[in-house]
Scaffold this active site. Structure first.
Site, PDB file in Angstrom:
ATOM      1  N   ARG A 110       0.660  -1.242  -0.116  1.00  0.00           N
ATOM      2  CA  ARG A 110      -0.021  -0.150   0.113  1.00  0.00           C
ATOM      3  C   ARG A 110       0.542   0.912  -0.387  1.00  0.00           C
ATOM      4  O   ARG A 110       0.535   1.983  -0.159  1.00  0.00           O
ATOM      5  CB  ARG A 110      -0.584   0.187   1.536  1.00  0.00           C
ATOM      6  CG  ARG A 110      -2.305  -0.553   1.241  1.00  0.00           C
ATOM      7  CD  ARG A 110      -3.246  -0.755   1.871  1.00  0.00           C
ATOM      8  NE  ARG A 110      -4.450  -1.419   1.981  1.00  0.00           N
ATOM      9  CZ  ARG A 110      -5.435  -1.624   2.644  1.00  0.00           C
ATOM     10  NH1 ARG A 110      -5.050  -1.359   4.057  1.00  0.00           N
ATOM     11  NH2 ARG A 110      -6.465  -1.997   2.241  1.00  0.00           N
ATOM     12  N   GLY A 168      -8.502  -9.260   0.872  1.00  0.00           N
ATOM     13  CA  GLY A 168      -7.441  -9.907   1.164  1.00  0.00           C
ATOM     14  C   GLY A 168      -6.853 -10.942   1.210  1.00  0.00           C
ATOM     15  O   GLY A 168      -5.968 -11.843   0.591  1.00  0.00           O
ATOM     16  N   GLY A 209     -12.396  -3.831   1.532  1.00  0.00           N
ATOM     17  CA  GLY A 209     -14.444  -3.318   1.463  1.00  0.00           C
ATOM     18  C   GLY A 209     -14.765  -3.449   0.672  1.00  0.00           C
ATOM     19  O   GLY A 209     -15.917  -2.591  -0.019  1.00  0.00           O
ATOM     20  N   LYS A 214     -19.554 -17.311   3.315  1.00  0.00           N
ATOM     21  CA  LYS A 214     -20.765 -17.083   3.417  1.00  0.00           C
ATOM     22  C   LYS A 214     -21.215 -16.212   2.576  1.00  0.00           C
ATOM     23  O   LYS A 214     -21.036 -15.311   1.795  1.00  0.00           O
ATOM     24  CB  LYS A 214     -20.868 -16.409   4.822  1.00  0.00           C
ATOM     25  CG  LYS A 214     -20.686 -17.385   5.473  1.00  0.00           C
ATOM     26  CD  LYS A 214     -20.884 -16.513   7.648  1.00  0.00           C
ATOM     27  CE  LYS A 214     -20.715 -18.114   8.479  1.00  0.00           C
ATOM     28  NZ  LYS A 214     -21.317 -17.250   9.834  1.00  0.00           N
TER      29      LYS A 214
END
Ligand code: 3PG
Ligand code: MG
Length: 395
Positions: A36, A354, A377, A197
């Site tokens: 990053r 990630g 996210g 999920k």
């Protein structure tokens, strides 16, 4: 693009408040992955080349409005200087006198790093006064933190409304890669979505079936879809209560002309550990006491056939438990194909998240992708079709 870039800004002699995401992993006081920081270098170089003074705004961890010494950006200041290759000064607060004095003392060619913005509650509350205190420090605002753009915070959203603003180079690169992958892709376009999920990715699946030609589902999520179609998945991770939802997504995909690709064979084991005894079985033959840990070779062959004809692929999630040998085989074989097709110039490949980036790094194919996002996210929310407040505020 609807927003300005560094090319549109006059920066000579100006204090340039630059929101970056240097929320990097640290272990034993050392930055373990400086990616990053490396990715903001083009923006910092350009600001310096235009005679501007970069003042970096950033968060580090989730200190919840408190000063938490372990989340001080002072801990990574030297790594930032090393990676950027320029002198980096540090201010012990991102607003108030420490910040003002450090800005006033900043010399041409230097970069100033301000302390963690999240040490102030006003940051996450997107408080107007906090944003005004940030804005008071600079002349121009540059947002280069795509990976924090899903947060409507003082340093990502509030301050953008108070100063002349533009997107940094990394923000530009992220947005054009994502646009090429999903807004205006060359078809056929394939999305690969994995993860544990379905419940955390309902919005994602709902958006993707309307946009892509093939939706490859892997990981625990695939089990929920298989179970919804009446397949016995044994003891596999599975959200049985989401059967109706899964069937609705399948129906929506059907109506939209999107083919959902589920495993036809699977690798099963009875223990969740590396090198657990395992076997490859047709998907309909998962034993009652076994768990599915990977897509089998026939499933991967089918996915790779689709990738052979695809022009664009966007990936968020692995096909199996790639962290445990040998259950990464399916994911790695697919990554091999994506790398091959991308290198041949036949495929635009974009990935983010990630887990996904870890899998790609483990496969050794990071350099073979067209673009790998720094975002987790934010990448997901963008794939869900949501507006990112940090991006909207630049418009
Ligand atoms: C990240 O690491 O995903 C970004 O820096 C955003 O961090 P956050 O999830 O704590 O807002
Ligand atoms: Mg996050």
């Amino acid at each position: 693009m609807a927003w300005k870039t560094l090319d549109d800004m006059e920066l000579s002699g100006k204090v340039v408040l630059t929101r970056v995401d240097i929320n990097v992993p640290v272990a034993d006081g050392k930055v373990t992955d400086p990616t990053r920081i490396e990715r903001i270098k083009p923006t910092i170089d350009d600001i310096l080349a235009k005679g501007g003074k970069p003042v970096l705004l950033a968060h580090f961890g989730r200190p919840k409005g408190q000063v938490v010494p372990e989340m001080s950006l002072g801990l990574i200041k030297d790594t930032v200087a090393e990676v950027l290759g320029v002198p980096v000064k540090f201010a012990t607060d991102c607003i108030g006198s420490p910040a003002k004095e450090a800005v006033a003392a900043l010399q041409p060619g230097e970069v100033l790093l301000l302390e963690n913005t999240r040490f102030h509650k006003g940051e996450t509350d997107n408080d107007g006064q906090f944003a005004a205190s940030l804005a008071a420090l600079g002349d121009v605002y540059v947002n280069d933190a795509f990976s924090a753009a899903h947060r409507a915070h003082g340093s990502t959203e509030g301050v953008a409304k108070l100063l002349p603003s533009c997107a940094g180079r990394l923000m530009q690169a992220e947005l054009s890669a994502l646009e090429a992958a999903l807004s205006t892709p060359t078809r056929p376009v394939v999305a690969v979505v994995g993860g544990a999920k379905v419940s955390t990715k309902l919005d994602l699946l709902g958006n993707l079936v309307r946009k892509v030609d093939y939706l490859v589902i892997g990981g625990g999520m695939a089990n929920t879809f298989l179970a919804a179609e009446g397949v016995d998945v044994g003891k596999s991770l599975c959200e049985h209560d989401l059967a109706d939802t899964a069937r609705e997504i399948i129906k929506k995909a059907d109506e939209a002309g999107c083919e959902i690709v589920l495993p036809v064979d699977v690798v099963v084991a009875r223990e969740f550990k590396a090198n657990a005894a395992n076997e490859v079985l047709p998907v309909t033959e998962c034993p009652e006491d076994a768990m599915i840990f990977d897509a089998g070779p026939k499933s991967v062959a089918r996915i790779n056939e689709i990738l052979d004809d695809a022009k664009t692929v966007i990936m968020n999630g692995p096909l199996g438990v790639f962290e445990l040998e040998p259950f990464g085989a399916g994911t790695f074989a697919m990554l091999e194909k994506i790398a091959e097709q991308t290198n041949a110039g036949a495929l635009v490949s974009v990935a983010g998240g990630g887990d996904t980036v870890s899998a790609i790094n483990a496969s050794g194919h990071a350099k073979d992708f067209t673009y790998i996002s720094t975002a987790g996210g934010a990448f997901l929310e963008w794939m869900e079709g949501k507006e990112l407040p940090g991006v909207v505020a630049l418009g």
